[in-house]
Structures are given as C-alpha cells and as structure tokens.
Design an enzyme around this catalytic site. Structure first.
Site, mmCIF file in Angstrom:
data_model
loop_
_atom_site.group_PDB
_atom_site.id
_atom_site.type_symbol
_atom_site.label_atom_id
_atom_site.label_comp_id
_atom_site.label_asym_id
_atom_site.label_seq_id
_atom_site.Cartn_x
_atom_site.Cartn_y
_atom_site.Cartn_z
ATOM 1 N N ASP A 22 -68.866 5.151 -76.849
ATOM 2 C CA ASP A 22 -69.676 4.382 -77.790
ATOM 3 C C ASP A 22 -69.038 4.338 -79.185
ATOM 4 O OD1 ASP A 22 -71.821 2.880 -78.565
ATOM 5 O OD2 ASP A 22 -73.245 4.539 -78.658
ATOM 6 N N HIS A 66 -63.257 -3.064 -79.773
ATOM 7 C CA HIS A 66 -63.148 -2.948 -78.310
ATOM 8 C C HIS A 66 -61.685 -2.833 -77.905
ATOM 9 C CE1 HIS A 66 -67.349 -3.445 -77.965
ATOM 10 N NE2 HIS A 66 -67.385 -4.716 -78.312
ATOM 11 N N LEU A 118 -55.077 12.210 -61.334
ATOM 12 C CA LEU A 118 -56.417 11.918 -61.849
ATOM 13 C C LEU A 118 -57.005 10.642 -61.238
ATOM 14 C CD1 LEU A 118 -58.446 12.539 -64.443
ATOM 15 C CD2 LEU A 118 -57.356 10.475 -65.305
HETATM 16 C C1 V0D Z 1 -64.671 -2.067 -73.994
HETATM 17 C C2 V0D Z 1 -64.256 0.923 -74.883
HETATM 18 C C3 V0D Z 1 -60.463 -0.525 -70.362
HETATM 19 C C4 V0D Z 1 -65.512 0.386 -74.256
HETATM 20 C C5 V0D Z 1 -63.046 0.705 -74.049
HETATM 21 C C6 V0D Z 1 -64.919 -4.786 -68.531
HETATM 22 C C7 V0D Z 1 -65.751 -1.106 -74.384
HETATM 23 C C8 V0D Z 1 -62.601 -0.736 -74.010
HETATM 24 C C9 V0D Z 1 -61.052 -1.122 -69.268
HETATM 25 C C10 V0D Z 1 -60.555 -1.143 -67.886
HETATM 26 C C11 V0D Z 1 -63.362 -1.840 -71.874
HETATM 27 C C12 V0D Z 1 -61.293 -1.688 -66.860
HETATM 28 C C13 V0D Z 1 -60.827 -1.680 -65.559
HETATM 29 C C14 V0D Z 1 -59.623 -1.131 -65.254
HETATM 30 C C15 V0D Z 1 -58.856 -0.580 -66.252
HETATM 31 C C16 V0D Z 1 -59.318 -0.573 -67.565
HETATM 32 C C17 V0D Z 1 -62.227 -1.685 -69.781
HETATM 33 C C18 V0D Z 1 -64.235 -2.801 -69.870
HETATM 34 C C19 V0D Z 1 -64.344 -2.566 -71.208
HETATM 35 C C20 V0D Z 1 -65.334 -3.564 -69.174
HETATM 36 F F1 V0D Z 1 -59.169 -1.099 -63.992
HETATM 37 N N1 V0D Z 1 -61.195 -0.697 -71.453
HETATM 38 N N2 V0D Z 1 -62.287 -1.406 -71.115
HETATM 39 N N3 V0D Z 1 -63.192 -2.376 -69.145
HETATM 40 N N4 V0D Z 1 -63.515 -1.571 -73.238
#
Ligand code: V0D
Length: 253
Positions: free
Chosen positions: A33, A50, A144
C-alpha cells in the site's frame, strides 16, 4: 546487513541455495500500500507511484529469495480496485507486461517461480497472456514462489470455495459430515501453499482489506508507516528479524 543473529548453515546445491537459517518465515504475504500517496507527495500523478512500486516488487522479491523464504504473496490488485478511475486501472493492468519484459530474465536466473491467485480471467487479454507465459516458463523453477494476488478478494475466494464444495457434495464425492477446515483450505486459491507465517502491510493502514482472511488466522502481523515504493530490502529484513524474535503459539500456551 546482519539479518541472522543465530548460527545457520547454508548448503549450496548447483545453482540453488538451500537455507537452513533458524526460524525464517516460509510464507510471507504483503499488502503493498501507499504507491499513489508516494507519488502525490512528490507532485507526481498516482501512476508514477505504481510504476515505482513495480520496481520495488523486484527488489523485495530478490531479497526474499536470498533470505530463503519459500513463498511471497503480494496483494497487487483487489476485486475492489476496479472502482478506481479508469485511466489508473488501465495503467495498472499494463504493469505485469512491463514488469515481465524488464525482469523476467533475471527472475528466471534467480530460479523464481511465478504464480497468481485471483480471477485473472477478467484482465485484458494481452496482460493475461503475458502472465500465463511467465507462469509456464517458470513452472519448473525451485526457488522462491512469487505469488501475485490480482483481482483477488478473500470473501469472494471463500464463497467460490464453498460453491465448489457444495457441488462436490451434490455429486456424491463426500457427505456434509466430511467437510472440515481442511476441506475449505483445499478449495481456496492458496490450496497448494501453507498459510502465511508473516503478513506485512505498508503505508500506515492497520487492516486486512479482504486479503487472505482465512489463511491469516495465526499469521504474525507487521505494520509500517513506510510507503511501498520506499519499503526496500533493508526494512524488509527488519520485519523478518522481528518475526524471528516472536514466539508463535497457534492458540496454545
Ligand atoms: C501496482 C504495487 C508487478 C501495487 C506494485 C495487475 C500496485 C505495482 C506486477 C506483476 C502492480 C503482476 C504479474 C506478474 C508479475 C508482476 C503487478 C499489478 C499491479 C496488478 F506476473 N507490479 N504490479 N501487477 N503494481
């Protein structure tokens, strides 16, 4: 860094690092968050936060892998997050593609396996395809498990599980008296993983927000004011160290 006060031995087997440190949590879950707030504090649009949060995912994944943690479950997008402005949702939905383009080769090198929990059927087609490809490519990795919760909600997960159990009872697979806590656990998206030992939430909010409600019944909880993009390997290490000093009783004495 001085993460481990207790003596430990490390066994290196081919490229794989098997850790025998004392009391390292096997499963850590994190509510990431504070990304929007991180950006707003700097006068940047929320999406910049983000993006920075995405880069921090990679830093923390590497640290977790090196500490010998087995499963890292990250709350990336909740079933409630669809209510955000369309432009923000659209940006977030492209992040997995971006992340995998940048970091998948390194994660493969690190022997990391990628998994997800949640309903990824609702994601844009190309995002879903990139995630499925990454899961496929890392399916045999033994380091991991990076388990990303996307379009995940714990109540929805439990409801889904209950409906599956109902169906199986109707099909005569077992009777209502055979349903136990174990039955429910084995129908959740997390069926293949043990419950989290440690649950971390960044950014000062002190609640679970529909994340792993069933699974965190006995988890140690760790809250910090630090915003997710600033929650680096250093503070992550502190949370792990703190966990190592706690005595877990699982309801016993
Ligand atoms: C947005 C902070 C990596 C939270 C982190 C679709 C909010 C960055 C992924 C990710 C998001 C997803 C799948 C995967 C590898 C990486 C990610 C989302 C949001 C939601 F196989 N960051 N991240 N996915 N944020």
């Amino acid at each position: 860094m001085h993460l481990f006060k207790l003596p430990f031995k490390k066994i290196r087997e081919k490229e794989q690092l098997l850790s025998a440190e004392i009391n390292v949590p096997e499963h850590v879950a994190i509510i990431m968050d504070g990304n929007g707030r991180w950006a707003q504090k700097r006068g940047l649009p929320r999406i910049a936060g983000h993006r920075e949060g995405m880069d921090n995912v990679k830093r923390v994944v590497k640290a977790a892998n090196h500490m010998g943690i087995h499963i890292l479950t990250l709350y990336a997008f909740s079933t409630e997050n669809w209510k955000r402005p369309t432009s923000e949702v659209e940006y977030i939905m492209k992040l997995p593609i971006d992340f995998l383009q940048h970091y998948l080769p390194e994660l493969i090198e690190e022997n990391v396996r990628i998994e997800t929990i949640g309903e990824i059927e609702r994601l844009p087609k190309n995002t879903r395809a990139a995630i499925l490809r990454a899961k496929d490519q890392t399916a045999n990795n033994t380091g991991l498990i990076l388990n990303i919760a996307i379009n995940y909600g714990s109540r929805g997960e439990m409801l889904h599980s209950i409906k599956e159990i109902y169906q199986e009872v109707q099909e005569g697979k077992y009777s209502i008296n055979d349903i136990t806590e174990e039955t429910l656990s084995k129908h959740l998206y997390t069926k293949n993983y043990q419950d989290p030992d440690l649950l971390i939430r960044t950014s000062g909010e002190v609640r679970l927000s529909n994340f792993l409600l069933w699974q965190s019944a006995y988890s140690e909880l760790w809250f910090t004011e630090t915003l997710w993009p600033d929650f680096g390997p250093e503070e992550f290490g502190k949370a792990i160290q703190d966990f190592q000093q706690r005595k877990r009783r699982f309801g016993g004495i």
